[in-house]
Design a protein around this motif. Structure first.
Motif, PDB file in Angstrom:
ATOM      1  N   GLU A   1       0.826  -1.212   0.000  1.00  0.00           N
ATOM      2  CA  GLU A   1       0.000   0.000   0.000  1.00  0.00           C
ATOM      3  C   GLU A   1       0.859   1.261   0.000  1.00  0.00           C
ATOM      4  O   GLU A   1       0.473   2.279  -0.577  1.00  0.00           O
ATOM      5  N   SER A   2       2.017   1.188   0.628  1.00  0.00           N
ATOM      6  CA  SER A   2       2.895   2.359   0.698  1.00  0.00           C
ATOM      7  C   SER A   2       3.470   2.731  -0.659  1.00  0.00           C
ATOM      8  O   SER A   2       3.956   3.850  -0.837  1.00  0.00           O
ATOM      9  N   CYS A   3       3.440   1.800  -1.574  1.00  0.00           N
ATOM     10  CA  CYS A   3       3.962   2.071  -2.918  1.00  0.00           C
ATOM     11  C   CYS A   3       2.846   2.374  -3.914  1.00  0.00           C
ATOM     12  O   CYS A   3       3.094   2.436  -5.124  1.00  0.00           O
ATOM     13  N   GLY A   4       1.635   2.574  -3.422  1.00  0.00           N
ATOM     14  CA  GLY A   4       0.529   2.971  -4.279  1.00  0.00           C
ATOM     15  C   GLY A   4       0.281   1.994  -5.410  1.00  0.00           C
ATOM     16  O   GLY A   4       0.444   0.782  -5.270  1.00  0.00           O
ATOM     17  N   GLY A   5      -0.078   2.530  -6.560  1.00  0.00           N
ATOM     18  CA  GLY A   5      -0.389   1.686  -7.708  1.00  0.00           C
ATOM     19  C   GLY A   5       0.798   0.878  -8.174  1.00  0.00           C
ATOM     20  O   GLY A   5       0.646  -0.265  -8.628  1.00  0.00           O
ATOM     21  N   HIS A   6       2.005   1.443  -8.070  1.00  0.00           N
ATOM     22  CA  HIS A   6       3.184   0.703  -8.526  1.00  0.00           C
ATOM     23  C   HIS A   6       3.452  -0.529  -7.656  1.00  0.00           C
ATOM     24  O   HIS A   6       4.062  -1.494  -8.116  1.00  0.00           O
ATOM     25  N   GLY A   7       3.001  -0.489  -6.418  1.00  0.00           N
ATOM     26  CA  GLY A   7       3.125  -1.665  -5.565  1.00  0.00           C
ATOM     27  C   GLY A   7       2.245  -2.809  -6.014  1.00  0.00           C
ATOM     28  O   GLY A   7       2.469  -3.965  -5.636  1.00  0.00           O
ATOM     29  N   TYR A   8       1.246  -2.486  -6.844  1.00  0.00           N
ATOM     30  CA  TYR A   8       0.325  -3.512  -7.330  1.00  0.00           C
ATOM     31  C   TYR A   8       0.867  -4.229  -8.564  1.00  0.00           C
ATOM     32  O   TYR A   8       0.356  -5.271  -8.952  1.00  0.00           O
ATOM     33  N   ALA A   9       1.892  -3.667  -9.172  1.00  0.00           N
ATOM     34  CA  ALA A   9       2.491  -4.312 -10.337  1.00  0.00           C
ATOM     35  C   ALA A   9       3.249  -5.561  -9.891  1.00  0.00           C
ATOM     36  O   ALA A   9       4.074  -5.509  -8.979  1.00  0.00           O
ATOM     37  N   ALA A  10       2.975  -6.662 -10.557  1.00  0.00           N
ATOM     38  CA  ALA A  10       3.600  -7.925 -10.157  1.00  0.00           C
ATOM     39  C   ALA A  10       5.121  -7.852 -10.205  1.00  0.00           C
ATOM     40  O   ALA A  10       5.808  -8.479  -9.395  1.00  0.00           O
ATOM     41  N   VAL A  11       5.654  -7.075 -11.157  1.00  0.00           N
ATOM     42  CA  VAL A  11       7.095  -6.993 -11.319  1.00  0.00           C
ATOM     43  C   VAL A  11       7.782  -6.429 -10.082  1.00  0.00           C
ATOM     44  O   VAL A  11       8.963  -6.684  -9.843  1.00  0.00           O
ATOM     45  N   ASN A  12       7.046  -5.685  -9.279  1.00  0.00           N
ATOM     46  CA  ASN A  12       7.632  -5.104  -8.075  1.00  0.00           C
ATOM     47  C   ASN A  12       7.507  -6.011  -6.846  1.00  0.00           C
ATOM     48  O   ASN A  12       7.826  -5.590  -5.735  1.00  0.00           O
ATOM     49  N   ARG A  13       7.003  -7.219  -7.046  1.00  0.00           N
ATOM     50  CA  ARG A  13       7.213  -8.389  -6.180  1.00  0.00           C
ATOM     51  C   ARG A  13       6.348  -8.495  -4.936  1.00  0.00           C
ATOM     52  O   ARG A  13       6.359  -9.536  -4.269  1.00  0.00           O
ATOM     53  N   PHE A  14       5.603  -7.476  -4.570  1.00  0.00           N
ATOM     54  CA  PHE A  14       4.862  -7.581  -3.314  1.00  0.00           C
ATOM     55  C   PHE A  14       3.841  -8.708  -3.351  1.00  0.00           C
ATOM     56  O   PHE A  14       3.636  -9.404  -2.347  1.00  0.00           O
ATOM     57  N   GLY A  15       3.186  -8.904  -4.490  1.00  0.00           N
ATOM     58  CA  GLY A  15       2.207  -9.979  -4.585  1.00  0.00           C
ATOM     59  C   GLY A  15       2.834 -11.341  -4.386  1.00  0.00           C
ATOM     60  O   GLY A  15       2.325 -12.183  -3.632  1.00  0.00           O
ATOM     61  N   THR A  16       3.972 -11.572  -5.038  1.00  0.00           N
ATOM     62  CA  THR A  16       4.658 -12.859  -4.904  1.00  0.00           C
ATOM     63  C   THR A  16       5.164 -13.065  -3.486  1.00  0.00           C
ATOM     64  O   THR A  16       5.001 -14.144  -2.901  1.00  0.00           O
ATOM     65  N   LEU A  17       5.774 -12.031  -2.917  1.00  0.00           N
ATOM     66  CA  LEU A  17       6.280 -12.145  -1.551  1.00  0.00           C
ATOM     67  C   LEU A  17       5.141 -12.424  -0.574  1.00  0.00           C
ATOM     68  O   LEU A  17       5.265 -13.275   0.323  1.00  0.00           O
ATOM     69  N   ARG A  18       4.039 -11.713  -0.751  1.00  0.00           N
ATOM     70  CA  ARG A  18       2.907 -11.880   0.156  1.00  0.00           C
ATOM     71  C   ARG A  18       2.325 -13.293   0.041  1.00  0.00           C
ATOM     72  O   ARG A  18       2.047 -13.945   1.052  1.00  0.00           O
ATOM     73  N   ASN A  19       2.145 -13.775  -1.179  1.00  0.00           N
ATOM     74  CA  ASN A  19       1.554 -15.099  -1.369  1.00  0.00           C
ATOM     75  C   ASN A  19       2.489 -16.212  -0.904  1.00  0.00           C
ATOM     76  O   ASN A  19       2.056 -17.190  -0.283  1.00  0.00           O
ATOM     77  N   ASP A  20       3.772 -16.077  -1.228  1.00  0.00           N
ATOM     78  CA  ASP A  20       4.727 -17.114  -0.824  1.00  0.00           C
ATOM     79  C   ASP A  20       4.905 -17.169   0.685  1.00  0.00           C
ATOM     80  O   ASP A  20       5.076 -18.250   1.272  1.00  0.00           O
ATOM     81  N   HIS A  21       4.886 -16.006   1.329  1.00  0.00           N
ATOM     82  CA  HIS A  21       5.120 -15.961   2.769  1.00  0.00           C
ATOM     83  C   HIS A  21       3.874 -16.300   3.573  1.00  0.00           C
ATOM     84  O   HIS A  21       3.978 -16.724   4.729  1.00  0.00           O
ATOM     85  N   ASP A  22       2.721 -16.148   3.011  1.00  0.00           N
ATOM     86  CA  ASP A  22       1.480 -16.250   3.774  1.00  0.00           C
ATOM     87  C   ASP A  22       1.390 -17.555   4.567  1.00  0.00           C
ATOM     88  O   ASP A  22       0.939 -17.574   5.706  1.00  0.00           O
ATOM     89  N   ILE A  23       1.846 -18.634   3.971  1.00  0.00           N
ATOM     90  CA  ILE A  23       1.733 -19.936   4.635  1.00  0.00           C
ATOM     91  C   ILE A  23       2.671 -20.061   5.828  1.00  0.00           C
ATOM     92  O   ILE A  23       2.506 -20.967   6.668  1.00  0.00           O
ATOM     93  N   PHE A  24       3.640 -19.179   5.963  1.00  0.00           N
ATOM     94  CA  PHE A  24       4.536 -19.217   7.120  1.00  0.00           C
ATOM     95  C   PHE A  24       3.748 -19.135   8.427  1.00  0.00           C
ATOM     96  O   PHE A  24       4.216 -19.586   9.467  1.00  0.00           O
ATOM     97  N   GLN A  25       2.554 -18.533   8.375  1.00  0.00           N
ATOM     98  CA  GLN A  25       1.745 -18.399   9.587  1.00  0.00           C
ATOM     99  C   GLN A  25       1.070 -19.714   9.979  1.00  0.00           C
ATOM    100  O   GLN A  25       0.522 -19.827  11.078  1.00  0.00           O
TER     101      GLN A  25
END
Length: 700
Positions: free
Chosen positions: A456-480
């Protein structure tokens, strides 16, 4: 008497001492507002403009990364030299699995990085390799863990590990037979504990291993669909062996009955070593597409009268002789089970440590972009960096401080784990067991929330897959969830705290992590000092003793109050009902204790830092971590008058000001994580030419 927590002990003759005390007490009771340089707000403490800290990033990074920096750089350099092995943004499940296997084979056979050799001998080096590999691709980090690492028991997903179980639960004969094949990837395997109906409750597993004294074999069976081994990493495609957890059943004198010796681990071949065909009696299915980590081939296993040699029992804690006699150095099923799980605690250590690596990566991307991106500003003036906005600092600077705090806490955990493996000290085993559960739960939950904040801190550019937040969030989610659901693990911490609390009153010794509880019974629970409760000077609020006392006081009160509540409710509801009635209270207690340990380790790390500039930066970040946490739970301190209203206001304002101060060195602080551009791989986080790389990506 000198009030406790006085941050500036008096010196000189008695008259001077008395005069200074009277003056200081007068100022505490009637604070004089000080005006900040911008003139637009007041603060009841002596805060003034100060020059930006000069931080030697190299020395700070060296202190952070420790002695295993070279092996991490070797990992980074290997993948930079092999672009065809870097994970593309868009890749199918099947292609990702095959790429992940090639990445692992390349590391082991080409780069010569063989993590298995460090699992037992140098755990800190193993975890350093795991951190670097996970930064390249989290699926690869998990894949490596599946093959080599410490078993992650009670796993609902993915991280079911093979090599560590052979080393930790087997004996020398198993190491002699399997070590080299596991090490060089000739024997890829998986760790089959979790079943469809049982994850956390390992003692209730239903798969059976029945000894046949006629053929000197165990017969592995899946008695019903609920006992199908589920989410087994490496099973769907690549695994050739499995460490199968099953109930060891021995024939009894009654020909219609068997004796259940409890859950043990067995090496079960599942595919032919040469043809890779599934072996008779083994049924393997693919668990399919997941939310994340699709480079890991999770599968389900069912066994129908699969026969294995008696020697395939991993027999460190229990063995069966040729004539069917069971022997163990541990007298009961529960003690054997506890010893087995005690050997598997390294998985929690790895998860906590790896989660911090994810937080470093996401924080680096978000903060570098926030320094780069400019938006609005004073009239007729240039636009300002979005990190100059107080709201943005409030989002990201406490998170950056927490990242540093977690780094030192998990590094301490790795040290204690290595010491535990070296000494086999029983008290240390219990200490590491509880601490690893708490840190895994606390850190992974915090990281999961922070990944959304970073996006969210990176606005719309944070939503671009190339900037990795989606992958990091999905891959890490199961750590919980894997290695035990975080709520379950926090209950283990709370239960251990209550056990220590009871032992304290029975004259028992407290282990290292819990030492402060001994003192807390005598001093932390005493009536808050009404004078101390009003102290609001910056020197006092930034005093490590005040900060640690506040954390310990909160934990001590929570521990005492929940013990009273449990005793009260158990008389009418029974033990289980009382626990459930107090569950939220117990979870809060566990989190408070873990925050206390984290702060204590951070304070130690600051004090031990040899470089003055790095130490000053760490002190600033540590103070922000402590005061932000106190402010976030200020209601607890206010309810018991531990903090007066004026002091609460001062804590809030100082935390905001420290966020501003940390913002001034934010670039240096994330640079100290030493993550090169080929590892962050997000265009908006590039250290130079970020926008040009971003536009090039879409084709301009």
């Amino acid at each position: 008497m000198e009030p406790r927590n006085n941050p500036n002990p008096a010196s000189g003759d008695d008259t001077e001492i008395v005069s200074r005390r009277i003056e200081r007490l007068s100022l505490h009771l009637n604070p004089i507002p000080r005006t900040l340089p911008d003139g637009d707000r007041q603060i009841g403490m002596a805060t003034c403009a100060r020059p930006k800290l000069e931080v030697d990033t190299g020395k700070l990074s060296g202190y952070m990364r420790g002695p295993h920096r070279d092996v991490q750089e070797k990992v980074f350099e290997y993948f930079e030299s092999r672009p065809e092995l870097q994970t593309p943004l868009e890749i199918s499940k099947n292609d990702h699995r095959e790429l992940c296997w090639r990445q692992l084979v390349g590391l082991v056979r080409e780069a010569g990085i063989k993590p298995f050799r460090y699992v037992a001998d140098d755990p800190a080096k193993y975890f350093a390799i795991l951190e670097a590999i996970g930064s390249v691709d989290m699926s690869l980090g998990i894949k490596m863990g599946v093959q080599y690492s410490f078993p992650l028991y009670i796993c609902y997903v993915v991280c079911s590990l093979w090599g560590g179980s052979v080393i930790n639960l087997g004996t020398q004969k198993h190491k002699d037979k399997y070590f080299d094949g596991i090490d060089n990837l000739d024997y890829p395997g998986c760790f089959a504990m979790t079943e469809l109906h049982h994850g956390s409750n390992v003692q209730a597993l239903q798969t059976t291993a029945t000894f046949d004294p006629i053929t000197d074999e165990f017969i592995i069976n899946t008695p019903n669909d609920g006992a199908i081994k589920w989410w087994i990493g490496n099973a769907a495609v690549h695994g050739k062996f499995a460490s199968v957890f099953a109930r060891l059943m021995l024939p009894s004198h009654d020909p219609k009955a068997v004796s259940d010796m409890g859950v043990h681990a067995f090496i079960v071949p599942i595919r032919h070593l040469d043809t890779h065909e599934t072996l008779p009696g083994v049924e393997i299915h693919d668990c399919g597409q997941k939310v994340g980590l699709n480079g890991v081939d999770n599968g389900a296993l069912r066994f129908n009268s699969v026969r294995i040699p008696r020697d395939n029992l991993l027999n460190r804690f229990g063995d069966v002789s040729r004539d069917g006699k069971y022997t163990s150095s541990l007298p009961t099923v529960n003690k054997r089970f506890a010893a087995t799980l005690g050997e598997l605690v390294g998985g929690r250590v790895g998860l906590a440590y790896s989660s911090v690596a994810v937080l470093k990566l996401a924080g680096t991307i978000a903060i570098r972009y926030s320094l780069l991106r400019q938006q609005f500003g004073p009239p007729s003036k240039p636009e300002v960096s979005i990190l100059d906005y107080q709201s943005h600092q409030h989002k990201l600077m406490p998170m950056l401080a927490s990242t540093y705090a977690f780094h030192f806490a998990t590094s301490y955990l790795v040290e204690k784990y290595a010491e535990m493996k070296r000494t086999h000290d029983e008290q240390l085993v219990g200490d590491v067991h509880a601490l690893s559960a708490g840190l895994k739960a606390y850190v992974t939950s915090y990281t999961a929330r922070s990944l959304n904040v970073c996006r969210e801190s990176c606005g719309g550019h944070g939503y671009a897959a190339v900037n990795r937040f989606g992958t990091l969030r999905n891959d890490h989610d199961i750590f919980q969830t894997f290695e035990g659901d975080n709520t379950v693990l926090l209950q283990q911490v709370a239960g251990d705290l209550l056990k220590r609390y009871q032992e304290k009153f029975q004259g028992g010794a407290l282990t290292v992590t819990w030492n402060y509880l001994r003192e807390s019974m005598n001093s932390y629970l005493s009536q808050p000092n009404p004078v101390t409760a009003r102290w609001e000077g910056e020197d006092h609020l930034r005093d490590p003793k005040f900060q640690l006392d506040a954390f310990r006081y909160r934990t001590s009160r929570l521990l005492q109050s929940v013990a009273v509540r449990l005793r009260k409710h158990s008389t009418t509801l029974g033990g289980f009902g009382a626990w459930n009635r107090c569950l939220n209270h117990l979870l809060t207690l566990a989190e408070s204790h873990i925050e206390t340990v984290i702060l204590a380790k951070f304070i130690e790390a600051v004090q031990n830092c040899p470089d003055p500039s790095a130490r000053s930066a760490l002190k600033l970040v540590c103070d922000l971590y402590a005061l932000d946490r106190i402010w976030n739970d200020i209601g607890t301190y206010r309810n018991v008058d531990y903090v007066a209203p004026n002091k609460a206001k001062a804590i809030h304002k100082l935390a905001e000001y420290l966020s501003f101060q940390v913002r001034n060195v934010a670039r240096e602080l994330v640079d100290a994580f030493d993550l090169p551009d080929n590892v962050t791989r997000a265009p908006i986080a590039m250290q130079s030419g970020a926008y040009s790389q971003y536009t090039n990506y879409v084709g301009f």
